[in-house]
Design a protein around this motif. Structure first.
Motif, PDB file in Angstrom:
ATOM      1  N   ILE A 177       5.490  -5.364 -10.572  1.00 44.99           N
ATOM      2  CA  ILE A 177       4.676  -4.161 -10.430  1.00 44.99           C
ATOM      3  C   ILE A 177       5.169  -3.069 -11.378  1.00 44.99           C
ATOM      4  N   ILE A 178       6.489  -2.828 -11.376  1.00 43.42           N
ATOM      5  CA  ILE A 178       7.056  -1.798 -12.244  1.00 43.42           C
ATOM      6  C   ILE A 178       6.820  -2.149 -13.709  1.00 43.42           C
ATOM      7  N   PHE A 179       6.995  -3.421 -14.060  1.00 43.47           N
ATOM      8  CA  PHE A 179       6.785  -3.863 -15.437  1.00 43.47           C
ATOM      9  C   PHE A 179       5.334  -3.645 -15.858  1.00 43.47           C
ATOM     10  N   ALA A 180       4.390  -4.013 -14.984  1.00 40.28           N
ATOM     11  CA  ALA A 180       2.970  -3.859 -15.314  1.00 40.28           C
ATOM     12  C   ALA A 180       2.591  -2.386 -15.453  1.00 40.28           C
ATOM     13  N   VAL A 181       3.067  -1.559 -14.548  1.00 42.16           N
ATOM     14  CA  VAL A 181       2.756  -0.127 -14.599  1.00 42.16           C
ATOM     15  C   VAL A 181       3.311   0.496 -15.865  1.00 42.16           C
ATOM     16  N   ASN A 182       4.554   0.172 -16.222  1.00 46.17           N
ATOM     17  CA  ASN A 182       5.153   0.723 -17.433  1.00 46.17           C
ATOM     18  C   ASN A 182       4.443   0.241 -18.685  1.00 46.17           C
ATOM     19  N   LEU A 183       3.991  -1.011 -18.684  1.00 47.54           N
ATOM     20  CA  LEU A 183       3.262  -1.546 -19.830  1.00 47.54           C
ATOM     21  C   LEU A 183       1.956  -0.781 -20.036  1.00 47.54           C
ATOM     22  N   ILE A 184       1.251  -0.520 -18.932  1.00 44.19           N
ATOM     23  CA  ILE A 184       0.003   0.247 -19.015  1.00 44.19           C
ATOM     24  C   ILE A 184       0.272   1.661 -19.518  1.00 44.19           C
ATOM     25  N   GLN A 185       1.324   2.283 -18.999  1.00 37.62           N
ATOM     26  CA  GLN A 185       1.652   3.646 -19.397  1.00 37.62           C
ATOM     27  C   GLN A 185       2.016   3.727 -20.871  1.00 37.62           C
ATOM     28  N   THR A 214       6.152   4.195   6.419  1.00 36.35           N
ATOM     29  CA  THR A 214       6.860   4.730   5.255  1.00 36.35           C
ATOM     30  C   THR A 214       7.634   3.653   4.503  1.00 36.35           C
ATOM     31  N   GLN A 215       7.568   2.429   4.961  1.00 40.11           N
ATOM     32  CA  GLN A 215       8.333   1.354   4.331  1.00 40.11           C
ATOM     33  C   GLN A 215       7.723   0.981   2.982  1.00 40.11           C
ATOM     34  N   ASN A 216       8.551   0.959   1.929  1.00 36.28           N
ATOM     35  CA  ASN A 216       8.101   0.459   0.636  1.00 36.28           C
ATOM     36  C   ASN A 216       8.803  -0.861   0.335  1.00 36.28           C
ATOM     37  N   LEU A 217       8.568  -1.428  -0.842  1.00 40.81           N
ATOM     38  CA  LEU A 217       9.112  -2.741  -1.160  1.00 40.81           C
ATOM     39  C   LEU A 217      10.634  -2.734  -1.249  1.00 40.81           C
ATOM     40  N   VAL A 218      11.221  -1.612  -1.664  1.00 36.33           N
ATOM     41  CA  VAL A 218      12.685  -1.544  -1.749  1.00 36.33           C
ATOM     42  C   VAL A 218      13.301  -1.584  -0.361  1.00 36.33           C
ATOM     43  N   VAL A 219      12.726  -0.850   0.569  1.00 37.42           N
ATOM     44  CA  VAL A 219      13.223  -0.858   1.948  1.00 37.42           C
ATOM     45  C   VAL A 219      13.008  -2.232   2.570  1.00 37.42           C
ATOM     46  N   MET A 220      11.878  -2.852   2.283  1.00 36.12           N
ATOM     47  CA  MET A 220      11.608  -4.195   2.784  1.00 36.12           C
ATOM     48  C   MET A 220      12.620  -5.192   2.234  1.00 36.12           C
ATOM     49  N   LEU A 221      12.910  -5.064   0.951  1.00 35.49           N
ATOM     50  CA  LEU A 221      13.920  -5.923   0.314  1.00 35.49           C
ATOM     51  C   LEU A 221      15.272  -5.761   1.007  1.00 35.49           C
ATOM     52  N   LYS A 252       0.835  -1.208   0.000  1.00 35.85           N
ATOM     53  CA  LYS A 252       0.000   0.000   0.000  1.00 35.85           C
ATOM     54  C   LYS A 252       0.868   1.255   0.000  1.00 35.85           C
ATOM     55  N   ASN A 253       1.906   1.269   0.840  1.00 36.18           N
ATOM     56  CA  ASN A 253       2.815   2.419   0.874  1.00 36.18           C
ATOM     57  C   ASN A 253       3.519   2.605  -0.463  1.00 36.18           C
ATOM     58  N   THR A 254       3.957   1.505  -1.065  1.00 40.25           N
ATOM     59  CA  THR A 254       4.664   1.560  -2.342  1.00 40.25           C
ATOM     60  C   THR A 254       3.800   2.203  -3.417  1.00 40.25           C
ATOM     61  N   LEU A 255       2.514   1.912  -3.408  1.00 38.08           N
ATOM     62  CA  LEU A 255       1.605   2.471  -4.409  1.00 38.08           C
ATOM     63  C   LEU A 255       1.157   3.888  -4.054  1.00 38.08           C
ATOM     64  N   LEU A 256       1.158   4.217  -2.763  1.00 38.54           N
ATOM     65  CA  LEU A 256       0.765   5.570  -2.353  1.00 38.54           C
ATOM     66  C   LEU A 256       1.796   6.617  -2.776  1.00 38.54           C
ATOM     67  N   TYR A 257       3.076   6.257  -2.731  1.00 34.75           N
ATOM     68  CA  TYR A 257       4.112   7.221  -3.104  1.00 34.75           C
ATOM     69  C   TYR A 257       3.883   7.801  -4.502  1.00 34.75           C
ATOM     70  N   THR A 316       7.207   7.706 -12.213  1.00 35.69           N
ATOM     71  CA  THR A 316       6.615   6.489 -11.660  1.00 35.69           C
ATOM     72  C   THR A 316       7.698   5.516 -11.211  1.00 35.69           C
ATOM     73  N   ILE A 317       8.683   5.299 -12.082  1.00 32.05           N
ATOM     74  CA  ILE A 317       9.777   4.382 -11.742  1.00 32.05           C
ATOM     75  C   ILE A 317      10.528   4.881 -10.514  1.00 32.05           C
ATOM     76  N   ASP A 318      10.844   6.177 -10.494  1.00 31.60           N
ATOM     77  CA  ASP A 318      11.580   6.750  -9.356  1.00 31.60           C
ATOM     78  C   ASP A 318      10.791   6.617  -8.049  1.00 31.60           C
ATOM     79  N   SER A 319       9.492   6.866  -8.097  1.00 36.31           N
ATOM     80  CA  SER A 319       8.697   6.833  -6.870  1.00 36.31           C
ATOM     81  C   SER A 319       8.415   5.414  -6.393  1.00 36.31           C
ATOM     82  N   LEU A 320       8.487   4.425  -7.316  1.00 37.49           N
ATOM     83  CA  LEU A 320       8.288   3.040  -6.897  1.00 37.49           C
ATOM     84  C   LEU A 320       9.544   2.436  -6.278  1.00 37.49           C
TER      85      LEU A 320
END
Length: 292
Positions: free
Chosen positions: A274-282, A244-251, A71-76, A222-226
């Protein structure tokens, strides 16, 4: 002879692309394959990897931490992208006209983009300090109560997002400025002759003509914020209470602090998808909106 020449030409072409192909294999294909392999194993960097099948994925999708982090990752991006695009376009619109101070404005706006993220985060830590920070001091002088910017789950994520917005606006402004200045003057003159001016000209002429720039910024932002990491790590380490934890921090936490490499690899695969899907849609939207 002709066939021999074709073979020689093909070999020559392959030799030219060989260095780039090797770099692609070493730095992209191999790490991706190794990451997928690790996600099906339990490995702590010391003992040998143990195959556990899909257990890492099952554990991840059953974890409440994962859904809060997702949720945090997508909110950013939902907070950052509209703010950057709208503010960047407005600033570019007002400084596109020739002026003595416009070059200074462009430089000032762009400086945060090339400044160290660690240094910027440290400065913002001081600004956000609840006791002697500049922002709370200003609020108190205005007769308002101070805010625990980074210490409350309700305000921490937005506070981190504000820093990213501040850093990225200058970059968006410069790109929008380039797009606006590349609009042919004949188009603007024709619009003025037709009585199209002011806000109507902006919405009907200038904004559509810079849509390629808008979509490029949309993808990059989008890429930077994800994949935010440095600012979160320096300022909150993912807290308070994981707000404030996103997937990168979790990783990073599971891979480099807890040495659960397999689990961290699983998190990275989810982030990649997630990044691949978002970029494909964009990119599909770009083809429809910009080029149709």
């Amino acid at each position: 002879m002709l066939k021999r020449n074709n073979i020689i030409n093909n070999l020559t072409g392959y030799l030219f692309i060989l260095p780039a192909s090797l770099l692609l294999l070493i730095f992209v294909v191999y790490p991706l394959a190794a990451n997928i392999y690790n996600s099906f194993h339990s490995w702590n960097l010391i003992s040998s990897a143990k195959f556990i099948g899909a257990r890492n994925f099952i554990t991840l999708f059953q974890s409440s931490e994962f859904y809060i982090t997702l949720k945090n990752t997508l909110l950013y991006p939902l907070i950052i992208i509209p703010s950057v695009l709208v503010t960047g376009f407005i600033l570019a619109y007002f400084i596109q006209r020739p002026g003595k101070l416009n070059v200074l404005y462009r430089t000032v706006y762009f400086i945060p983009r090339v400044t160290s993220m660690v240094a910027m985060s440290s400065v913002w830590l001081f600004l956000y300090n609840p006791q002697y920070g500049f922002l709370n001091t200003l609020l108190i002088h205005l007769g308002l109560s101070g805010v625990r910017w980074l210490n409350e789950p309700s305000s921490a994520l937005v506070s981190v997002a504000i820093i990213i917005i501040w850093r990225t606006i200058g970059y968006a402004t410069v790109l929008f400025l380039t797009g606006l200045q590349n609009i042919p003057s004949s188009v603007i003159e024709a619009a003025e002759l037709d009585g199209i001016s002011g806000m109507r000209r902006v919405l009907c002429i200038e904004l559509p003509l810079v849509s390629p720039t808008s979509f490029m910024l949309l993808i990059l932002t989008t890429i930077d914020s994800l994949k935010l990491f440095t600012t979160i790590d320096v300022m909150t380490q993912g807290g308070p209470a994981g707000s404030t934890q996103n997937l990168v921090v979790m990783l990073y936490k599971y891979g480099f602090l807890k040495y659960q490499i397999g689990y961290a690899s699983t998190v990275s695969i989810v982030l990649f998808l997630i990044i691949f899907a978002v970029n494909l849609i964009q990119m599909r939207l770009e083809k429809k909106v910009v080029y149709d």
